[in-house]
Write a protein that holds these residues in place. Structure first.
Motif, PDB file in Angstrom:
ATOM      1  N   GLN A 129       0.461  -1.124   0.369  1.00 57.02           N
ATOM      2  CA  GLN A 129      -0.087   0.446  -0.237  1.00 57.02           C
ATOM      3  C   GLN A 129       0.862   1.209  -0.294  1.00 57.02           C
ATOM      4  OE1 GLN A 129      -2.925  -0.131   2.964  1.00 57.02           O
ATOM      5  NE2 GLN A 129      -3.203   1.923   2.804  1.00 57.02           N
ATOM      6  N   ASN A 130       1.902   1.365   0.586  1.00 58.47           N
ATOM      7  CA  ASN A 130       2.680   2.465   0.671  1.00 58.47           C
ATOM      8  C   ASN A 130       3.519   2.187  -0.581  1.00 58.47           C
ATOM      9  OD1 ASN A 130       2.418   3.128   3.457  1.00 58.47           O
ATOM     10  ND2 ASN A 130       4.178   1.612   4.352  1.00 58.47           N
ATOM     11  N   LEU A 131       3.751   1.458  -1.363  1.00 57.22           N
ATOM     12  CA  LEU A 131       4.746   1.335  -2.338  1.00 57.22           C
ATOM     13  C   LEU A 131       3.154   2.171  -3.903  1.00 57.22           C
ATOM     14  CD1 LEU A 131       6.563  -1.534  -2.460  1.00 57.22           C
ATOM     15  CD2 LEU A 131       7.762   0.547  -2.903  1.00 57.22           C
ATOM     16  N   ALA A 132       2.581   1.891  -3.579  1.00 57.48           N
ATOM     17  CA  ALA A 132       1.092   2.728  -4.369  1.00 57.48           C
ATOM     18  C   ALA A 132       1.452   3.744  -3.923  1.00 57.48           C
ATOM     19  CB  ALA A 132       0.178   1.742  -3.999  1.00 57.48           C
ATOM     20  N   ASN A 133       1.520   4.062  -3.100  1.00 53.61           N
ATOM     21  CA  ASN A 133       0.965   5.156  -2.472  1.00 53.61           C
ATOM     22  C   ASN A 133       2.138   6.371  -3.158  1.00 53.61           C
ATOM     23  OD1 ASN A 133      -2.197   5.613  -2.333  1.00 53.61           O
ATOM     24  ND2 ASN A 133      -1.823   3.982  -1.011  1.00 53.61           N
ATOM     25  N   THR A 134       3.215   6.164  -3.123  1.00 53.92           N
ATOM     26  CA  THR A 134       4.701   6.621  -3.019  1.00 53.92           C
ATOM     27  C   THR A 134       4.367   8.093  -4.353  1.00 53.92           C
ATOM     28  OG1 THR A 134       5.640   4.765  -3.505  1.00 53.92           O
ATOM     29  CG2 THR A 134       6.929   6.467  -4.379  1.00 53.92           C
ATOM     30  N   ASN A 135       3.086   9.166  -4.886  1.00 51.71           N
ATOM     31  CA  ASN A 135       2.917   9.743  -5.331  1.00 51.71           C
ATOM     32  C   ASN A 135       2.324  10.649  -5.475  1.00 51.71           C
ATOM     33  OD1 ASN A 135       5.740   9.534  -6.808  1.00 51.71           O
ATOM     34  ND2 ASN A 135       4.698   8.372  -8.254  1.00 51.71           N
ATOM     35  N   SER A 136       1.231   9.861  -4.150  1.00 55.46           N
ATOM     36  CA  SER A 136      -0.186  10.415  -3.780  1.00 55.46           C
ATOM     37  C   SER A 136       0.070  11.797  -3.319  1.00 55.46           C
ATOM     38  CB  SER A 136      -1.012   9.264  -3.241  1.00 55.46           C
ATOM     39  OG  SER A 136      -1.145   8.058  -3.758  1.00 55.46           O
ATOM     40  N   THR A 137      -0.289  12.329  -4.242  1.00 54.18           N
ATOM     41  CA  THR A 137      -0.721  14.396  -3.409  1.00 54.18           C
ATOM     42  C   THR A 137      -1.471  13.870  -2.579  1.00 54.18           C
ATOM     43  OG1 THR A 137      -1.255  15.332  -5.412  1.00 54.18           O
ATOM     44  CG2 THR A 137       1.437  14.419  -4.575  1.00 54.18           C
ATOM     45  N   ARG A 138      -2.916  13.641  -2.551  1.00 56.67           N
ATOM     46  CA  ARG A 138      -3.833  14.184  -2.343  1.00 56.67           C
ATOM     47  C   ARG A 138      -4.879  12.570  -1.612  1.00 56.67           C
ATOM     48  NH1 ARG A 138      -8.226  16.684  -5.753  1.00 56.67           N
ATOM     49  NH2 ARG A 138      -5.863  17.721  -6.426  1.00 56.67           N
ATOM     50  N   THR A 139      -5.097  12.157  -0.403  1.00 58.71           N
ATOM     51  CA  THR A 139      -6.040  11.452   0.599  1.00 58.71           C
ATOM     52  C   THR A 139      -7.438  11.295  -0.128  1.00 58.71           C
ATOM     53  OG1 THR A 139      -6.346  12.173   1.954  1.00 58.71           O
ATOM     54  CG2 THR A 139      -4.246  10.829   1.702  1.00 58.71           C
ATOM     55  N   GLU A 140      -7.905  10.190   0.126  1.00 55.81           N
ATOM     56  CA  GLU A 140      -9.310  10.045  -0.308  1.00 55.81           C
ATOM     57  C   GLU A 140     -10.812  11.127   0.518  1.00 55.81           C
ATOM     58  OE1 GLU A 140     -12.684   6.061  -0.464  1.00 55.81           O
ATOM     59  OE2 GLU A 140     -10.436   5.546  -0.376  1.00 55.81           O
ATOM     60  N   SER A 141      -9.718  11.186   1.697  1.00 56.92           N
ATOM     61  CA  SER A 141     -10.313  12.341   2.627  1.00 56.92           C
ATOM     62  C   SER A 141     -10.001  13.691   2.502  1.00 56.92           C
ATOM     63  CB  SER A 141     -10.763  12.210   4.208  1.00 56.92           C
ATOM     64  OG  SER A 141      -8.722  11.939   4.123  1.00 56.92           O
ATOM     65  N   GLY A 142      -9.138  14.042   1.248  1.00 55.21           N
ATOM     66  CA  GLY A 142      -8.645  15.184   1.660  1.00 55.21           C
ATOM     67  C   GLY A 142      -7.709  15.797   1.962  1.00 55.21           C
ATOM     68  N   ASP A 143      -6.619  14.846   2.959  1.00 53.83           N
ATOM     69  CA  ASP A 143      -6.328  15.435   4.015  1.00 53.83           C
ATOM     70  C   ASP A 143      -4.830  15.685   4.152  1.00 53.83           C
ATOM     71  OD1 ASP A 143      -8.604  15.480   5.670  1.00 53.83           O
ATOM     72  OD2 ASP A 143      -8.108  13.156   6.770  1.00 53.83           O
ATOM     73  N   GLY A 144      -4.474  15.899   2.476  1.00 53.62           N
ATOM     74  CA  GLY A 144      -3.533  16.384   2.040  1.00 53.62           C
ATOM     75  C   GLY A 144      -2.790  14.937   1.293  1.00 53.62           C
ATOM     76  N   PRO A 145      -1.009  14.810   1.935  1.00 54.66           N
ATOM     77  CA  PRO A 145      -0.441  14.558   1.118  1.00 54.66           C
ATOM     78  C   PRO A 145      -0.914  13.029   1.859  1.00 54.66           C
ATOM     79  CG  PRO A 145       0.861  15.518   0.573  1.00 54.66           C
ATOM     80  CD  PRO A 145       0.009  16.257   1.455  1.00 54.66           C
ATOM     81  N   TYR A 146      -0.259  11.182   1.342  1.00 61.13           N
ATOM     82  CA  TYR A 146      -0.400  10.074   1.945  1.00 61.13           C
ATOM     83  C   TYR A 146       0.913  10.040   3.068  1.00 61.13           C
ATOM     84  CZ  TYR A 146       0.063   5.078   2.522  1.00 61.13           C
ATOM     85  OH  TYR A 146      -0.127   4.014   3.148  1.00 61.13           O
ATOM     86  N   ARG A 147       0.440   9.605   3.967  1.00 61.66           N
ATOM     87  CA  ARG A 147       1.360   9.017   4.476  1.00 61.66           C
ATOM     88  C   ARG A 147       1.665   7.965   5.673  1.00 61.66           C
ATOM     89  NH1 ARG A 147       4.050  13.103   8.277  1.00 61.66           N
ATOM     90  NH2 ARG A 147       2.168  15.016   7.778  1.00 61.66           N
ATOM     91  N   ARG A 148       2.573   7.727   5.567  1.00 62.76           N
ATOM     92  CA  ARG A 148       3.845   6.165   5.069  1.00 62.76           C
ATOM     93  C   ARG A 148       2.336   5.179   6.280  1.00 62.76           C
ATOM     94  NH1 ARG A 148       8.395   3.781   7.700  1.00 62.76           N
ATOM     95  NH2 ARG A 148       8.599   2.398   7.011  1.00 62.76           N
ATOM     96  N   LYS A 149       2.658   4.034   6.315  1.00 58.28           N
ATOM     97  CA  LYS A 149       2.083   3.760   7.480  1.00 58.28           C
ATOM     98  C   LYS A 149       2.645   2.836   7.592  1.00 58.28           C
ATOM     99  CE  LYS A 149      -2.734   4.340   6.298  1.00 58.28           C
ATOM    100  NZ  LYS A 149      -2.721   5.676   5.499  1.00 58.28           N
ATOM    101  N   MET A 150       3.016   2.197   8.959  1.00 55.49           N
ATOM    102  CA  MET A 150       3.304   1.214   9.528  1.00 55.49           C
ATOM    103  C   MET A 150       2.663   0.267  10.386  1.00 55.49           C
ATOM    104  SD  MET A 150       6.812   3.049  10.974  1.00 55.49           S
ATOM    105  CE  MET A 150       5.771   4.511  11.829  1.00 55.49           C
ATOM    106  N   VAL A 151       3.477  -1.082  10.417  1.00 55.24           N
ATOM    107  CA  VAL A 151       2.129  -1.997  10.769  1.00 55.24           C
ATOM    108  C   VAL A 151       3.494  -3.075  12.401  1.00 55.24           C
ATOM    109  CG1 VAL A 151       1.975  -4.284  11.152  1.00 55.24           C
ATOM    110  CG2 VAL A 151       1.821  -3.566   9.224  1.00 55.24           C
TER     111      VAL A 151
END
Length: 159
Positions: free
Chosen positions: A26-48
């Protein structure tokens, strides 16, 4: 710890590592996502976040039931509160490291100076995390198969 609890331990690790691999993907897929679904700004890396499932020692209940009836011993071994150990994912957190600006005045998310805030995802780190999760998954499959083979051999002895 019983022999069969080893299967549960490996299964919990397989589940946790699969989720870790899903998050890395998921993180790799969103490497260039400047906008999240909710519109809160760029995607932030997630960690388990993993947590040990500590095994509960049931030997004390075994010893107390050893002198009792079959029913009391059987019930003590089926104790629902006794855990067998392993690992679980307790939460998925967002990495709070800073986002990084990239100059691209033509981008729709650019600010007034022409900078776009990009996600804090490092593709190299995510690739290494994915490879690590894959290797851990494979190691747990190997352990699971070894336990399965031991159980089959034990059954063959009884023939």
């Amino acid at each position: 710890m019983s022999f069969l609890s080893s299967f549960d331990i490996s299964a919990s690790a397989l589940t946790a590592e699969r989720q870790r691999l899903d998050i890395a993907s998921q993180n790799l897929a969103n490497t260039n996502s400047t906008r999240t679904e909710s519109g809160d700004g760029p995607y932030r890396r997630k960690m388990v976040v993993f947590q040990e499932i500590a095994s509960t020692d049931v030997t004390s209940s075994r010893n107390s039931a050893a002198s009792g009836s079959f029913r009391s011993r059987f019930n003590s071994l089926l104790n629902k509160n006794a855990t067998k150990g392993g690992v679980r994912v307790t939460e998925i957190i967002e990495d709070e490291r800073d986002l990084y600006p990239v100059y691209n005045p033509d981008h729709p998310d650019a600010d007034e100076q022409g900078y776009v805030m990009m996600p804090n995802v490092d593709p190299v780190k995510e690739t290494v995390d994915a490879m690590s999760a894959t290797r851990s998954y494979e190691a747990n499959i190997t352990a699971f198969n070894a336990m399965k083979l031991m159980a089959q051999r034990a059954l063959d002895i009884g023939k």
